[in-house]
Scaffold this motif. Structure first.
Motif, PDB file in Angstrom:
ATOM      1  N   ASN A   6       0.781  -1.166  -0.081  1.00 42.26           N
ATOM      2  CA  ASN A   6       0.000   0.021   0.082  1.00 42.26           C
ATOM      3  C   ASN A   6       0.775   1.202   0.047  1.00 42.26           C
ATOM      4  N   LYS A  12      -3.011   3.626  -1.628  1.00 45.98           N
ATOM      5  CA  LYS A  12      -3.532   2.705  -2.896  1.00 45.98           C
ATOM      6  C   LYS A  12      -2.579   1.675  -3.197  1.00 45.98           C
ATOM      7  N   CYS A  22       3.258   4.919  -5.048  1.00 43.26           N
ATOM      8  CA  CYS A  22       2.675   4.315  -6.198  1.00 43.26           C
ATOM      9  C   CYS A  22       3.264   5.272  -7.392  1.00 43.26           C
TER      10      CYS A  22
END
Length: 142
Positions: A6, A12, A22
Motif C-alpha cells: 500500500n 493505494k 505508487c
C-alpha cells in the motif's frame, strides 16, 4: 518476485519495486522535487533552512529530507538544509547518524567484537580439553 504494498501517501495498492510509493504519488513527488529545486537554485534562497524551503514551496519537510538522504539535493550547495540524526536528533548534512552517535556505535561494536573473541577463546580452551573415561569392566576385553 515483486511485492504488493500500500502506498504510504495515498494507501493505494501498487507493485513495490525501486520506488516506495505508487506511480501517481511518484509523479507528484517529482513535481514537488522540481518545485523545491527551482526554489533553492535561486541565489537568494540557497541559504534557506529546511523550514523556510518547506513553507515557501508547500512541500513537506520529510520529502526534502528524503531527497537529501538520497543525495538528489547536495548539502554542500545548500548548507542550511539539514535533517535530524536518527538516534539523537542533532542536525546533520549526510548519512543517518551524527559523528558522535556513529562513534558511540562503532565503540559499542568494537566492545562486542572484543567480547566475542574472548568468549570464543574460552570456548576453544574448553574444546581442547579432552577427558577419557575408562570402562573398568571392559578394560581388558577384546
Amino acid at each position: 518476485m515483486a511485492d504488493l504494498a500500500n502506498c504510504p501517501r495515498c494507501d493505494k495498492l501498487f507493485v513495490k519495486g525501486a520506488h516506495d510509493v505508487c506511480p501517481d504519488c511518484l509523479k507528484q513527488e517529482e513535481q514537488d522535487f522540481q518545485t523545491v529545486y527551482e526554489f533553492i537554485r535561486k541565489k537568494k534562497n540557497r541559504m534557506s533552512t529546511m523550514q523556510e524551503v518547506s513553507d515557501q514551496t508547500g512541500v513537506e519537510k520529510h520529502l526534502i529530507q528524503k531527497w537529501l538522504k538520497q543525495r538528489r539535493i547536495h548539502p554542500g550547495e545548500f548548507p542550511n538544509l539539514t535533517y535530524e540524526c536518527e538516534r539523537c536528533g542533532t542536525q546533520i548534512y549526510e548519512g543517518r547518524l551524527c559523528l558522535d552517535c556513529a562513534g558511540d556505535l562503532q565503540s559499542d561494536l568494537n566492545e562486542e567484537t572484543r567480547g566475542k573473541t574472548i568468549a570464543e577463546q574460552e570456548q576453544e580452551k574448553r574444546d581442547k580439553q579432552v577427558y577419557f573415561n575408562v570402562d573398568q569392566e571392559n578394560k581388558w576385553r577384546n
